[in-house]
Design an enzyme around this catalytic site. Sequence first.
Site, PDB file in Angstrom:
ATOM      1  N   GLY A   1     -14.194   3.751  -0.252  1.00 38.06           N
ATOM      2  CA  GLY A   1     -15.135   2.495  -0.783  1.00 38.06           C
ATOM      3  C   GLY A   1     -16.734   3.357   0.445  1.00 38.06           C
TER       4      GLY A   1
ATOM      5  N   SER B   1     -18.447   5.673   2.797  1.00 39.77           N
ATOM      6  CA  SER B   1     -17.862   5.485   4.305  1.00 39.77           C
ATOM      7  C   SER B   1     -18.843   4.723   5.536  1.00 39.77           C
ATOM      8  CB  SER B   1     -17.648   6.855   4.802  1.00 39.77           C
ATOM      9  OG  SER B   1     -18.282   7.925   4.392  1.00 39.77           O
TER      10      SER B   1
ATOM     11  N   CYS C   1     -10.489   9.183   0.171  1.00 36.28           N
ATOM     12  CA  CYS C   1     -12.198   9.077   0.190  1.00 36.28           C
ATOM     13  C   CYS C   1     -12.133   8.196   1.488  1.00 36.28           C
ATOM     14  CB  CYS C   1     -11.537   8.273  -1.096  1.00 36.28           C
ATOM     15  SG  CYS C   1     -13.153   9.199  -1.461  1.00 36.28           S
TER      16      CYS C   1
ATOM     17  N   HIS D   1      -7.548   8.710  -5.185  1.00 32.45           N
ATOM     18  CA  HIS D   1      -7.404   7.561  -4.353  1.00 32.45           C
ATOM     19  C   HIS D   1      -6.158   6.711  -5.235  1.00 32.45           C
ATOM     20  CE1 HIS D   1     -11.222   5.748  -3.548  1.00 32.45           C
ATOM     21  NE2 HIS D   1     -11.565   7.327  -4.284  1.00 32.45           N
TER      22      HIS D   1
ATOM     23  N   GLU E   1      -3.717   4.539  -4.911  1.00 30.04           N
ATOM     24  CA  GLU E   1      -4.010   2.988  -5.060  1.00 30.04           C
ATOM     25  C   GLU E   1      -4.432   2.289  -6.810  1.00 30.04           C
ATOM     26  OE1 GLU E   1      -6.210   4.553  -3.076  1.00 30.04           O
ATOM     27  OE2 GLU E   1      -8.145   3.570  -3.280  1.00 30.04           O
TER      28      GLU E   1
HETATM   29  N1  LIG Z   1     -14.913   6.674  -3.549  1.00 27.27           N
HETATM   30  C1  LIG Z   1     -14.953   7.233  -2.310  1.00 27.27           C
HETATM   31  O1  LIG Z   1     -14.448   6.244  -1.457  1.00 27.27           O
HETATM   32  C2  LIG Z   1     -15.977   7.775  -2.405  1.00 27.27           C
HETATM   33  C3  LIG Z   1     -16.083   7.758  -0.980  1.00 27.27           C
HETATM   34  C4  LIG Z   1     -17.699   8.626  -0.207  1.00 27.27           C
HETATM   35  N2  LIG Z   1     -18.885   9.636  -1.149  1.00 27.27           N
HETATM   36  C5  LIG Z   1     -18.372   7.816   1.132  1.00 27.27           C
HETATM   37  O2  LIG Z   1     -18.761   9.006   1.867  1.00 27.27           O
HETATM   38  O3  LIG Z   1     -17.839   7.580   1.850  1.00 27.27           O
END
Ligand SMILES: NC(=O)CC[C@H](N)C(=O)O
Length: 222
Positions: free
Chosen positions: A47, A49, A79, A201, A203
């Site tokens: 998602g 962070s 991620c 990912h 998932e």
């Molecule tokens: N697909 C992802 O979870 C991207 C991470 C996102 N770029 C971040 O800094 O949280």
Amino acid sequence: MPKIGVLALQGDFREHAAALASGGAEPVVVRRPGELAGLDGLVIPGGESTAIDKLARAFGVADPLRRMIREGLPVYGSCAGMILLADTVADPATDRAGNPQQTFGGIDMVVRRNAFGRQVDSFETDLDFAELDRLPGVPDGGRADPVHAVFIRAPWVEGVGPGVEVLASVEVAGRTDPGAGRGVARIVAVRSGMLLATSFHPEVTGERRIHQLFIQMIRGEA
Ligand SMILES: NC(=O)CC[C@H](N)C(=O)O
């Protein structure tokens, strides 16, 4: 059946819950501190962070979770989840007041956010993933099939401390890292004790073996 929380503040927690359920675990949605009680493990989804960090602090989940990680709670982060498990973020985002994003920490590593480039630089590739060779179904001394990995504005790991095992790397030269010479490999999966993190990912592709590995770690079988 191990009870595994999925931090559901933001991001693709539903996909993780489905992957855990198909791997024989009981997924439990976690949004409040009280929901952390009695878990055998936790997944921090992909998602954003910075959003997960902010919401975790606002909901009072961040401090207890940080403590539980220190005390040995098994956690898998994909991620954004990987970023949140890092002790150090190389280029933390800052809020309007100039405060850097925070992480829960736990893995002695430095991660760089959005390291492969922007959303348009998202990519998919096949990876060798060390620990999967030991999952049931792979003959002794045999190799597991590669993992089809999806990277979406993904971080990479720039450095790891002692005790952090590198499980997978990806070659970046030419594609996304013009400064790097050909053949530069970037770390995209690590394990440190009971903590597991991937830049990609599993998932979202129907790949279930990373969750299977995590469930085996919780059962003390990996
Ligand atoms: N697909 C992802 O979870 C991207 C991470 C996102 N770029 C971040 O800094 O949280």
